[in-house]
Design an enzyme around this catalytic site. Structure first.
Site, PDB file in Angstrom:
ATOM      1  N   HIS A   1      -9.365   0.876   5.072  1.00 28.36           N
ATOM      2  CA  HIS A   1      -8.057   1.083   5.717  1.00 28.36           C
ATOM      3  C   HIS A   1      -8.240   2.020   6.916  1.00 28.36           C
ATOM      4  O   HIS A   1      -9.066   2.942   6.877  1.00 28.36           O
ATOM      5  CB  HIS A   1      -7.053   1.673   4.716  1.00 28.36           C
TER       6      HIS A   1
ATOM      7  N   SER B   1       3.735  -2.368  10.402  1.00 27.12           N
ATOM      8  CA  SER B   1       5.195  -2.329  10.566  1.00 27.12           C
ATOM      9  C   SER B   1       5.888  -3.627  10.167  1.00 27.12           C
ATOM     10  O   SER B   1       6.827  -4.083  10.840  1.00 27.12           O
ATOM     11  CB  SER B   1       5.550  -1.943  12.006  1.00 27.12           C
TER      12      SER B   1
ATOM     13  N   GLU C   1      -4.991  -5.349  10.798  1.00 26.28           N
ATOM     14  CA  GLU C   1      -3.983  -4.325  11.026  1.00 26.28           C
ATOM     15  C   GLU C   1      -4.252  -3.633  12.362  1.00 26.28           C
ATOM     16  O   GLU C   1      -5.135  -2.760  12.438  1.00 26.28           O
ATOM     17  CB  GLU C   1      -4.032  -3.274   9.919  1.00 26.28           C
TER      18      GLU C   1
ATOM     19  N   GLY D   1       2.908   2.006  11.126  1.00 26.42           N
ATOM     20  CA  GLY D   1       3.859   3.114  11.036  1.00 26.42           C
ATOM     21  C   GLY D   1       4.799   3.211  12.232  1.00 26.42           C
ATOM     22  O   GLY D   1       5.365   4.264  12.498  1.00 26.42           O
TER      23      GLY D   1
ATOM     24  N   ASN E   1       0.865  -1.184   0.000  1.00 29.99           N
ATOM     25  CA  ASN E   1       0.000   0.000   0.000  1.00 29.99           C
ATOM     26  C   ASN E   1       0.903   1.236   0.000  1.00 29.99           C
ATOM     27  O   ASN E   1       1.522   1.556   1.005  1.00 29.99           O
ATOM     28  CB  ASN E   1      -0.894  -0.022   1.254  1.00 29.99           C
ATOM     29  N   TRP E   2       0.948   1.891  -1.143  1.00 27.71           N
ATOM     30  CA  TRP E   2       1.861   3.040  -1.286  1.00 27.71           C
ATOM     31  C   TRP E   2       1.300   4.321  -0.670  1.00 27.71           C
ATOM     32  O   TRP E   2       2.000   5.333  -0.618  1.00 27.71           O
ATOM     33  CB  TRP E   2       2.161   3.281  -2.764  1.00 27.71           C
ATOM     34  N   LYS E   3       0.027   4.289  -0.313  1.00 25.63           N
ATOM     35  CA  LYS E   3      -0.624   5.495   0.239  1.00 25.63           C
ATOM     36  C   LYS E   3      -0.426   6.691  -0.721  1.00 25.63           C
ATOM     37  O   LYS E   3      -0.502   6.490  -1.929  1.00 25.63           O
ATOM     38  CB  LYS E   3      -0.083   5.780   1.632  1.00 25.63           C
TER      39      LYS E   3
ATOM     40  N   GLY F   1       3.072  -1.329   4.309  1.00 30.63           N
ATOM     41  CA  GLY F   1       3.058   0.102   4.021  1.00 30.63           C
ATOM     42  C   GLY F   1       4.423   0.585   3.567  1.00 30.63           C
ATOM     43  O   GLY F   1       4.823   0.403   2.415  1.00 30.63           O
TER      44      GLY F   1
ATOM     45  N   GLU G   1      -6.630   4.436   7.959  1.00 33.26           N
ATOM     46  CA  GLU G   1      -6.447   5.872   7.705  1.00 33.26           C
ATOM     47  C   GLU G   1      -7.705   6.484   7.092  1.00 33.26           C
ATOM     48  O   GLU G   1      -7.972   7.668   7.276  1.00 33.26           O
ATOM     49  CB  GLU G   1      -5.205   6.097   6.818  1.00 33.26           C
TER      50      GLU G   1
END
Ligand code: PEP
Length: 257
Positions: free
Chosen positions: A99, A217, A169, A175, A14-16, A238, A101
């Site tokens: 997700h 992570s 997750e 992160g 997932n490149w965000k 990520g 976020e």
């Protein structure tokens, strides 16, 4: 006797909202392709920002592309939104839905369930993200997880179940420092729990088809323990998915497990 084929594991990047240029995205993508081309037993999926999907589709094989979100209506006046059929047209095989976020920006499990309903109809495979924000000592996080899973899958017909990959997750581990990722043993407990929740909704036979991923992570230093002891079928990655060397190392670890 029927031949039992082992299902492929799955590693998702997932490149965000990264990287900042198409040129960089092509460089990273090609870097992943170089090693991945030699791995046969793992499916690898990259989810870039929308604007890179079509250009990357031109240099796709043998990688797969996914999107990071989708809108829940299929067509109409919805400024700024992208539909499931547009994603298919651009070359996506998968879409990440729910997700943390996006949930943090107000996406509820009800919205997630509507997005899933639209996406499965377009034959997109879904990476459904679930995970608790915090861990408490009395185990309330398990109730939270169960409800999030059930509410996100509300109304989802059994026949689409095999198109859903569950990505567990824990939000408090996204992160963070790679040394603090969850242990394989701890991931295993959650994986068993998720399988039980799915079996309660859909029955054991049906739900046994679902892949379960771990995300939070993940890096080469923790991937081996989690894939060997976590009872998961792969990872949602990520930051390390933007680093071809680290991402390829994770793919290799999954392939050899
Ligand atoms: C994520 O945001 O889904 C994620 C797993 O990120 P990271 O691997 O960087 O923790």
């Amino acid at each position: 006797m029927a031949k039992v084929t082992k299902r492929k594991k799955l590693v998702v990047g997932n490149w965000k909202m990264n990287p900042q240029t198409l040129e960089e995205s092509q460089k990273i993508f090609k870097g992943i392709k170089k090693v991945f081309g030699k791995v046969k037993n793992v499916e690898v999926l990259v989810c870039p920002p929308y604007t890179y999907i079509q250009p990357l589709n031109k240099i796709l094989e043998p990688l797969k592309l996914g999107a990071q979100d989708v809108f829940f209506e299929s067509v109409g006046s919805f400024t700024g939104e992208v539909s499931a059929s547009m994603l298919v047209d651009a070359g996506c095989a998968y879409v990440i839905i729910g997700h943390s976020e996006r949930r943090a920006m107000g996406e509820t499990s009800e919205i997630v369930s509507k997005k899933i309903a639209t996406a499965v109809k377009e034959n997109l495979k879904i990476i459904l993200c679930v995970g608790e924000n915090v861990r408490d000592t009395s185990g309330d996080y398990l109730e939270f997880l169960k409800n999030q899973l059930k509410d996100s899958l509300v109304g989802m017909q059994k026949r689409y179940l095999s198109n859903i990959v569950i990505a567990y997750e824990p939000v408090w581990l996204i992160g963070k420092s790679y040394g603090n990722a969850m242990s394989g043993q701890d991931v295993q407990e959650i994986s068993i729990f998720i399988k039980k929740v799915l079996a309660d909704i859909y029955g054991k036979d049906e739900s046994s088809k679902n892949l379960i991923l771990y995300g939070g992570s993940v890096a080469p230093i923790n991937a081996k323990d989690i894939i060997e002891h976590g009872q998961v079928d792969g990872f949602l990655v990520g930051r390390q998915s933007l680093e071809p060397t680290g991402f390829n190392e994770i793919i290799k670890i999954v392939s050899e497990a």
